[in-house]
Scaffold this motif. Sequence first.
Motif, PDB file in Angstrom:
ATOM      1  N   TYR A   1       0.841  -1.204   0.000  1.00 13.36           N
ATOM      2  CA  TYR A   1       0.000   0.000   0.000  1.00 13.36           C
ATOM      3  C   TYR A   1       0.874   1.252   0.000  1.00 13.36           C
ATOM      4  O   TYR A   1       1.821   1.364   0.767  1.00 13.36           O
ATOM      5  N   HIS A   2       0.526   2.186  -0.869  1.00 14.17           N
ATOM      6  CA  HIS A   2       1.174   3.512  -0.904  1.00 14.17           C
ATOM      7  C   HIS A   2       0.084   4.563  -0.769  1.00 14.17           C
ATOM      8  O   HIS A   2      -0.982   4.429  -1.377  1.00 14.17           O
ATOM      9  N   GLY A   3       0.360   5.604  -0.016  1.00 15.07           N
ATOM     10  CA  GLY A   3      -0.601   6.703   0.073  1.00 15.07           C
ATOM     11  C   GLY A   3      -0.993   7.022   1.484  1.00 15.07           C
ATOM     12  O   GLY A   3      -0.448   6.461   2.455  1.00 15.07           O
ATOM     13  N   PRO A   4      -1.969   7.899   1.628  1.00 14.46           N
ATOM     14  CA  PRO A   4      -2.402   8.354   2.957  1.00 14.46           C
ATOM     15  C   PRO A   4      -2.878   7.186   3.827  1.00 14.46           C
ATOM     16  O   PRO A   4      -3.736   6.403   3.403  1.00 14.46           O
ATOM     17  N   GLN A   5      -2.353   7.082   5.020  1.00 10.88           N
ATOM     18  CA  GLN A   5      -2.717   5.983   5.916  1.00 10.88           C
ATOM     19  C   GLN A   5      -4.182   6.043   6.323  1.00 10.88           C
ATOM     20  O   GLN A   5      -4.813   5.008   6.536  1.00 10.88           O
ATOM     21  N   GLU A   6      -4.730   7.253   6.429  1.00 10.87           N
ATOM     22  CA  GLU A   6      -6.114   7.379   6.885  1.00 10.87           C
ATOM     23  C   GLU A   6      -7.121   6.848   5.869  1.00 10.87           C
ATOM     24  O   GLU A   6      -8.297   6.655   6.188  1.00 10.87           O
ATOM     25  N   GLN A   7      -6.668   6.580   4.636  1.00 13.11           N
ATOM     26  CA  GLN A   7      -7.590   6.067   3.607  1.00 13.11           C
ATOM     27  C   GLN A   7      -7.582   4.536   3.509  1.00 13.11           C
ATOM     28  O   GLN A   7      -8.373   3.958   2.759  1.00 13.11           O
ATOM     29  N   LYS A   8      -6.727   3.867   4.257  1.00 11.92           N
ATOM     30  CA  LYS A   8      -6.624   2.400   4.162  1.00 11.92           C
ATOM     31  C   LYS A   8      -7.928   1.701   4.544  1.00 11.92           C
ATOM     32  O   LYS A   8      -8.214   0.598   4.080  1.00 11.92           O
ATOM     33  N   ALA A   9      -8.710   2.353   5.412  1.00  8.61           N
ATOM     34  CA  ALA A   9      -9.960   1.724   5.870  1.00  8.61           C
ATOM     35  C   ALA A   9     -11.135   2.006   4.944  1.00  8.61           C
ATOM     36  O   ALA A   9     -12.242   1.498   5.170  1.00  8.61           O
ATOM     37  N   LYS A  10     -10.910   2.769   3.870  1.00 11.71           N
ATOM     38  CA  LYS A  10     -11.991   3.092   2.944  1.00 11.71           C
ATOM     39  C   LYS A  10     -12.329   1.887   2.065  1.00 11.71           C
ATOM     40  O   LYS A  10     -11.451   1.159   1.606  1.00 11.71           O
ATOM     41  N   GLU A  11     -13.619   1.718   1.806  1.00 13.58           N
ATOM     42  CA  GLU A  11     -14.118   0.623   0.986  1.00 13.58           C
ATOM     43  C   GLU A  11     -14.341   1.130  -0.429  1.00 13.58           C
ATOM     44  O   GLU A  11     -14.923   2.206  -0.628  1.00 13.58           O
ATOM     45  N   VAL A  12     -13.900   0.359  -1.435  1.00 21.35           N
ATOM     46  CA  VAL A  12     -14.105   0.789  -2.819  1.00 21.35           C
ATOM     47  C   VAL A  12     -15.546   0.489  -3.236  1.00 21.35           C
ATOM     48  O   VAL A  12     -16.192  -0.416  -2.712  1.00 21.35           O
ATOM     49  N   SER A  13     -16.034   1.256  -4.197  1.00 21.29           N
ATOM     50  CA  SER A  13     -17.420   1.093  -4.665  1.00 21.29           C
ATOM     51  C   SER A  13     -17.523   0.140  -5.847  1.00 21.29           C
ATOM     52  O   SER A  13     -18.601  -0.391  -6.146  1.00 21.29           O
ATOM     53  N   ALA A  14     -16.395  -0.068  -6.554  1.00 20.72           N
ATOM     54  CA  ALA A  14     -16.391  -0.906  -7.752  1.00 20.72           C
ATOM     55  C   ALA A  14     -14.949  -1.218  -8.113  1.00 20.72           C
ATOM     56  O   ALA A  14     -14.018  -0.573  -7.615  1.00 20.72           O
ATOM     57  N   VAL A  15     -14.764  -2.212  -9.002  1.00 18.46           N
ATOM     58  CA  VAL A  15     -13.447  -2.542  -9.540  1.00 18.46           C
ATOM     59  C   VAL A  15     -13.573  -2.499 -11.052  1.00 18.46           C
ATOM     60  O   VAL A  15     -14.465  -3.144 -11.624  1.00 18.46           O
ATOM     61  N   PHE A  16     -12.694  -1.760 -11.727  1.00 18.46           N
ATOM     62  CA  PHE A  16     -12.817  -1.623 -13.179  1.00 18.46           C
ATOM     63  C   PHE A  16     -11.437  -1.560 -13.831  1.00 18.46           C
ATOM     64  O   PHE A  16     -10.431  -1.247 -13.194  1.00 18.46           O
ATOM     65  N   THR A  17     -11.391  -1.878 -15.135  1.00 20.93           N
ATOM     66  CA  THR A  17     -10.135  -1.908 -15.890  1.00 20.93           C
ATOM     67  C   THR A  17     -10.118  -0.929 -17.055  1.00 20.93           C
ATOM     68  O   THR A  17      -9.070  -0.712 -17.650  1.00 20.93           O
ATOM     69  N   ASP A  18     -11.265  -0.369 -17.400  1.00 19.48           N
ATOM     70  CA  ASP A  18     -11.358   0.543 -18.547  1.00 19.48           C
ATOM     71  C   ASP A  18     -11.197   1.979 -18.051  1.00 19.48           C
ATOM     72  O   ASP A  18     -12.073   2.505 -17.361  1.00 19.48           O
ATOM     73  N   SER A  19     -10.110   2.599 -18.419  1.00 16.71           N
ATOM     74  CA  SER A  19      -9.820   3.960 -17.938  1.00 16.71           C
ATOM     75  C   SER A  19     -10.841   4.973 -18.425  1.00 16.71           C
ATOM     76  O   SER A  19     -10.975   6.052 -17.839  1.00 16.71           O
ATOM     77  N   ARG A  20     -11.594   4.637 -19.461  1.00 22.71           N
ATOM     78  CA  ARG A  20     -12.611   5.569 -19.994  1.00 22.71           C
ATOM     79  C   ARG A  20     -13.897   5.505 -19.182  1.00 22.71           C
ATOM     80  O   ARG A  20     -14.795   6.315 -19.408  1.00 22.71           O
ATOM     81  N   LYS A  21     -13.983   4.540 -18.281  1.00 21.92           N
ATOM     82  CA  LYS A  21     -15.216   4.362 -17.515  1.00 21.92           C
ATOM     83  C   LYS A  21     -14.926   4.434 -16.016  1.00 21.92           C
ATOM     84  O   LYS A  21     -15.209   3.510 -15.255  1.00 21.92           O
ATOM     85  N   ALA A  22     -14.325   5.539 -15.626  1.00 18.82           N
ATOM     86  CA  ALA A  22     -13.969   5.717 -14.217  1.00 18.82           C
ATOM     87  C   ALA A  22     -15.218   5.721 -13.339  1.00 18.82           C
ATOM     88  O   ALA A  22     -16.244   6.315 -13.695  1.00 18.82           O
ATOM     89  N   VAL A  23     -15.131   5.032 -12.211  1.00 22.95           N
ATOM     90  CA  VAL A  23     -16.245   4.916 -11.270  1.00 22.95           C
ATOM     91  C   VAL A  23     -15.888   5.690 -10.011  1.00 22.95           C
ATOM     92  O   VAL A  23     -14.808   5.491  -9.450  1.00 22.95           O
TER      93      VAL A  23
END
Length: 456
Positions: A17-39
């Motif tokens: 993990y890289h980045g702000p430690q306070e965001q580690k507990a955040k839950e993602v809303s989706a998983v995607f691979t197409d950069s044109r369809k950012a969620v």
Amino acid sequence: MKNLTLEHIADACGGTYHGPQEQKAKEVSAVFTDSRKAVPDGLFVAIKGARVDAHDFIDSVIESGALAALSEKDLGEKEYPYIQVESTLQAVKDLAEFYLKQLQIPVVGITGSVGKTSTKEMIAAVLSQKYQVLKTQGNFNNELGLPLTVFNLRESHEIAVLEMGISDFGEMHRLAKIARPDTCVITNIGLCHLEFLKSRDGILKAKTEIFDFLEEDGHVILNGDDDKLVTVRDVKGIAPVFFGISNQEGIWADEIKPEGLAGISCTIHVKEESFRVLIPIPGQHMVYNALAGTAVGLTYGLSLEEIKRGIESLQPVSGRFHILKTGSYTVIDDCYNANPVSMKASLEVLSDADTRKAAILGDMGELGENEVDLHREVGVYAASRDIDLILCVGKLSAYMAEAASLAAPAKEVLHFETRDALLEQLPGLLEPGDTVLVKASHFMQFEKVVEALGSM
């Protein structure tokens, strides 16, 4: 997404993990691979392709609202979170396996040489009479598509119906590790992917890798009319449920009656009970799909009335024996894929139409060293059916056309080197009111033929 916090994602993928430690507990809303369809708040998986490296778009995807990214590269210090892994493709598989375990819902895994998608649609239609079902969309059935399908699951879903497609040994083992199906359905052992699997015995070995992660209390549902599958008598102590037409060992059908392009009717027998049903898509292969749907429906506690209602609610999908009415023709759009078995099944249905009939047939791929003979075999079969016009397109289909012409010299058979060459002459070859079958392997891009027919 349940338990998909950035911290859990890093652990599941074996990533850093890289980045702000306070965001580690955040839950993602989706998983995607197409950069044109950012969620918004989604996880972007950067996969390096043959022509495009998705890592180049990570910054812009984050700016569009994504929460974090999976990356194979060390991006240095960023204001946003990212998880560095050795392989993003492997990471997405590991993450899908982890996520599916969090949901704890039953999974029906479907494989086979022919009819995976239509069987998946049938099973989903049946189960939807009682449950909230998620099913594989499109051709998302491989080592990337299956994980992306899994990521569409939410806690509101009660069962998943997942199609699993392969072309080589070991692939099904990896897919089964992700899906861990509670119920395994195999449609048949045909002649697909002979280039890699060499023989039907090889195909049987590769397909039955689906059992590798089956639990002891799982279910196995097999086509009992298939000479290879009927030899499978014990899977980890589980006795398979067989379905068939000639094999009346388990769940079976008789009194089969083609109803033209309106579908096919039959009587389905379950022990001492039976029911009459109209399957709204034509072809005897659809009887097998209905039998598989019946077997799965019974496994998950549906009544025969619910199963019948589910079968009769089935809707076709584009490219999979989808019947279209244009201004001039009735088009049977079956152009998603093709092999000798499915070609013959589609030609049989076309021959039942009560109009003038035309078959537009293209090359079949991945048939191995026997590809020429297999194309000739389809040509002979097409010539034997009640079909008025046979149009063959592609290099290999030249053998199909030659064989059809020799088998039925009086029948109109034409060959075209390319799809574009066909389209140039097609308006002059068809007549208003024709029923037209369009079928070939996916690489032939015969959806363009369907589009052209719609505008004629």
